[in-house]
Enzyme design. Structure first.
Site, PDB file in Angstrom:
ATOM      1  N   ASP A 125      43.600   5.225  73.173  1.00 16.08           N
ATOM      2  CA  ASP A 125      44.759   6.023  72.790  1.00 16.08           C
ATOM      3  C   ASP A 125      45.741   5.111  72.069  1.00 16.08           C
ATOM      4  OD1 ASP A 125      43.847   8.404  73.935  1.00 16.08           O
ATOM      5  OD2 ASP A 125      44.694   7.913  75.886  1.00 16.08           O
ATOM      6  N   ASP A 143      42.731  14.022  70.507  1.00 18.13           N
ATOM      7  CA  ASP A 143      43.698  14.824  71.252  1.00 18.13           C
ATOM      8  C   ASP A 143      44.501  15.723  70.312  1.00 18.13           C
ATOM      9  OD1 ASP A 143      42.862  13.422  73.536  1.00 18.13           O
ATOM     10  OD2 ASP A 143      44.472  11.950  73.348  1.00 18.13           O
TER      11      ASP A 143
END
Length: 165
Positions: A125, A143
């Site tokens: 991330d 995401d």
């Protein structure tokens, strides 16, 4: 009619593959350009580039699960669900025009994160947004596309579109 259905399948698979490609490219590039846990302000302190490995699900949920539970919950079940969703999206005739594209974003993003979970046991991330009181968790391109797909589905629901699948 068959050529129209083929064209639709082509676009759905194209979005899925493009989503996976962008996600994997960004996750490959991030560790080369950003040190782990480094915070790089991109737009002031509102958009931050960082580099963290998430061994759980959203916001680290389940990172302390036993290994077998992680494999079932974060790899096995998503793989099964994404396969079913892709199959149904490609084979179901007469879907709403937007629905297959919303599902393509969800499927592509899901596969992008699933590739990382299976290959590395974690997901890279690297984005965070901070706008006043709004602060997101740290997220990635997969995401973003999953969220985009879900927002399209929510928009269609609010507009009263039939989402039969």
């Amino acid at each position: 009619m068959k050529s129209k259905r083929f064209f639709s399948k082509f676009w759905i698979l194209g979005i899925v593959l493009l989503t996976i490609g962008c996600d994997q490219f960004s996750k490959e590039l991030t560790p080369k350009k950003v040190e782990p846990r480094q915070y790089i302000p991109v737009l002031g302190h509102h958009f931050i580039l960082t580099n963290v490995e998430n061994k759980g699900a959203m916001l680290g949920f389940g990172q302390d699960f036993p290994l077998i539970a992680k494999r079932i919950v974060f790899q096995g079940l998503p793989l099964l669900m994404l396969f079913i969703l892709l199959y149904r999206t490609l084979t179901r005739p007469n879907l709403n025009r937007v629905l297959p594209f919303a599902f393509a974003f969800v499927i592509g993003g899901g596969i992008g994160n699933l590739i990382d979970r299976i290959a590395q046991g974690s997901v890279t991330d690297f984005f965070q947004i901070r706008l006043g009181f709004l602060r997101t968790g740290i997220f990635n391109m997969a995401d973003v596309t999953v969220t985009l797909g879900v927002l399209l589905l929510a928009f269609m629901t609010v507009r009263g579109k039939k989402l039969s699948f």
